[in-house]
Write a protein that holds these residues in place. Structure first.
Motif, short mmCIF file in Angstrom:
data_model
loop_
_atom_site.label_atom_id
_atom_site.label_comp_id
_atom_site.label_asym_id
_atom_site.label_seq_id
_atom_site.Cartn_x
_atom_site.Cartn_y
_atom_site.Cartn_z
N VAL A 202 0.11 14.75 5.08
CA VAL A 202 0.80 15.37 6.20
C VAL A 202 1.27 16.74 5.74
N GLY A 203 0.73 17.79 6.33
CA GLY A 203 1.03 19.12 5.83
C GLY A 203 0.52 19.25 4.41
N LYS A 204 1.43 19.52 3.47
CA LYS A 204 1.07 19.61 2.06
C LYS A 204 1.54 18.40 1.26
N ARG A 205 1.97 17.36 1.95
CA ARG A 205 2.52 16.19 1.27
C ARG A 205 1.59 14.99 1.40
N ASP A 206 1.26 14.41 0.26
CA ASP A 206 0.43 13.21 0.24
C ASP A 206 1.27 11.97 0.51
N PHE A 207 0.63 10.95 1.07
CA PHE A 207 1.33 9.68 1.26
C PHE A 207 0.35 8.53 1.04
N ILE A 208 0.93 7.37 0.71
CA ILE A 208 0.16 6.14 0.55
C ILE A 208 0.81 5.08 1.42
N ALA A 209 0.03 4.46 2.30
CA ALA A 209 0.51 3.35 3.12
C ALA A 209 -0.06 2.07 2.54
N ILE B 71 -2.62 8.62 -6.87
CA ILE B 71 -3.44 8.79 -5.67
C ILE B 71 -4.86 8.30 -5.92
N ASP B 72 -5.42 8.66 -7.08
CA ASP B 72 -6.76 8.19 -7.41
C ASP B 72 -6.81 6.67 -7.47
N GLY B 73 -5.77 6.07 -8.07
CA GLY B 73 -5.72 4.62 -8.16
C GLY B 73 -5.62 3.97 -6.79
N ALA B 74 -4.81 4.57 -5.90
CA ALA B 74 -4.66 4.03 -4.55
C ALA B 74 -5.96 4.12 -3.77
N GLU B 75 -6.70 5.21 -3.96
CA GLU B 75 -7.98 5.36 -3.26
C GLU B 75 -8.98 4.31 -3.73
N LYS B 76 -8.96 4.00 -5.01
CA LYS B 76 -9.84 2.95 -5.52
C LYS B 76 -9.40 1.58 -5.01
N ALA B 77 -8.08 1.41 -4.86
CA ALA B 77 -7.55 0.13 -4.38
C ALA B 77 -7.97 -0.16 -2.95
N GLU C 262 -10.80 -0.21 -1.88
CA GLU C 262 -12.08 -0.91 -1.92
C GLU C 262 -11.95 -2.37 -2.36
N ILE C 263 -10.77 -2.76 -2.86
CA ILE C 263 -10.59 -4.09 -3.42
C ILE C 263 -9.69 -4.93 -2.52
N HIS C 264 -10.10 -6.17 -2.25
CA HIS C 264 -9.31 -7.07 -1.40
C HIS C 264 -9.16 -8.42 -2.10
N HIS C 265 -7.91 -8.80 -2.34
CA HIS C 265 -7.62 -10.06 -3.02
C HIS C 265 -6.20 -10.46 -2.66
N PRO C 266 -5.92 -11.76 -2.46
CA PRO C 266 -4.57 -12.18 -2.05
C PRO C 266 -3.47 -11.84 -3.04
N ASN C 267 -3.82 -11.61 -4.32
CA ASN C 267 -2.80 -11.29 -5.31
C ASN C 267 -2.79 -9.81 -5.69
N LEU C 268 -3.52 -9.00 -4.95
CA LEU C 268 -3.49 -7.55 -5.12
C LEU C 268 -2.85 -6.94 -3.89
N LEU C 269 -1.82 -6.12 -4.09
CA LEU C 269 -1.16 -5.48 -2.96
C LEU C 269 -2.15 -4.57 -2.24
N ALA C 270 -2.34 -4.81 -0.95
CA ALA C 270 -3.34 -4.06 -0.19
C ALA C 270 -2.90 -2.63 0.06
N VAL C 271 -3.82 -1.71 -0.08
CA VAL C 271 -3.59 -0.31 0.28
C VAL C 271 -4.33 -0.05 1.58
N TYR C 272 -3.60 0.43 2.60
CA TYR C 272 -4.18 0.63 3.91
C TYR C 272 -4.73 2.04 4.11
N GLU C 273 -4.04 3.02 3.54
CA GLU C 273 -4.45 4.40 3.79
C GLU C 273 -3.88 5.33 2.72
N VAL C 274 -4.66 6.32 2.35
CA VAL C 274 -4.21 7.42 1.51
C VAL C 274 -4.40 8.68 2.34
N GLY C 275 -3.31 9.34 2.69
CA GLY C 275 -3.41 10.46 3.61
C GLY C 275 -2.57 11.64 3.21
#
Length: 242
Positions: A94-101, A71-77, A79-92
């Motif tokens: 739902v209830g007590k369950r975390d998700f990464i889009a 989760i920490d890594g996804a939140e840092k991701a 901030e980074i935008h590059h064509p060869n880095l998989l983009a992370v759209y959201e870290v959220g």
């Protein structure tokens, strides 16, 4: 930025099926599962594009340390935008369950390509070139990629490399324990990481070399089922001359 769901009707099931929603993401189908959670192909109902959605388990069996690491890594991701880095759209959440889009990239990871035999030396060179560009972007932003392994490198059908850069850490951060990491991750770590020493960009260069060096699927010079054996091989073994 985290999103906390208030509408519990969208998450009635413990593991949602096709047609259910997680936040504003509608589940299309389940594509896989790990020890940490379920991975779905979903549609962003706001932007009308496909995304990969990782929904973490809520139960106590989840390894909290590795989960927080991702989760920490996804939140840092974010901030980074590059064509060869998989983009992370959201870290959220739902209830007590975390998700990464994250960005949906259709293709095969580097390990799958090697096992299938559908990768040439020229292909490895091109993959390495694109990976170097992605890693340089991280280094330019004072970040390190800690999870640089074949399973985290996707090659799309258009031959574009997408590195899943979860596990990024600040270059100024001190090293953490790797006791809970599986052997297949330890196999690609630098000796400094394995010995819990301070690391810098050179550690990524080591992992990049181990990851991208052409090898046979049965070559186990750096790998083993037990983390301790992987560590010993990584520190003491030398690549074979070809």
């Amino acid at each position: 930025m985290r999103w906390n769901a208030r509408d519990k009707k969208e998450n009635n099931d413990k593991n949602p099926a096709a047609g259910n929603r997680i936040s504003h993401y509608e589940i299309i189908r389940k594509v896989g599962a790990t020890g940490l959670g379920i991975i779905y192909l979903a549609e962003d109902t706001w932007k009308r594009n496909k995304v990969t959605l990782k929904l973490f388990y809520e139960d106590q069996k989840t390894d909290a340390q590795i989960k927080q690491f991702m989760i920490d890594g996804a939140e840092k991701a974010l901030e980074i935008h590059h064509p060869n880095l998989l983009a992370v759209y959201e870290v959220g959440q739902v209830g007590k369950r975390d998700f990464i889009a994250m960005e949906y990239a259709e293709g095969m990871n580097l390990k799958q390509l090697r096992v299938s035999g559908r990768i040439s030396n020229e292909g490895v060179i091109e993959i390495t070139r694109q990976l170097c560009s992605a890693i340089k972007e991280l280094h330019d932003n004072r970040m390190l990629a800690q999870n640089l392994i074949p399973e985290q490198i996707i090659v799309t059908h258009s031959k574009q490399v997408k590195f899943i850069n979860f596990g990024m850490i600040d270059t100024s951060a001190s090293t953490g324990s790797i006791e809970s990491l599986p052997a297949d991750i330890v196999s690609f770590m630098s000796p400094e990481q394995i010995n819990d020493r301070d690391i810098d960009e050179r550690s990524n260069i080591f992992s990049l070399g181990v990851t991208c060096t052409p090898w046979r699927p049965t070559d186990r010079r750096f790998t083993a089922r037990r983390p301790k054996v992987s560590r010993r091989r990584s520190i003491r073994s030398h690549p074979r001359r070809r």
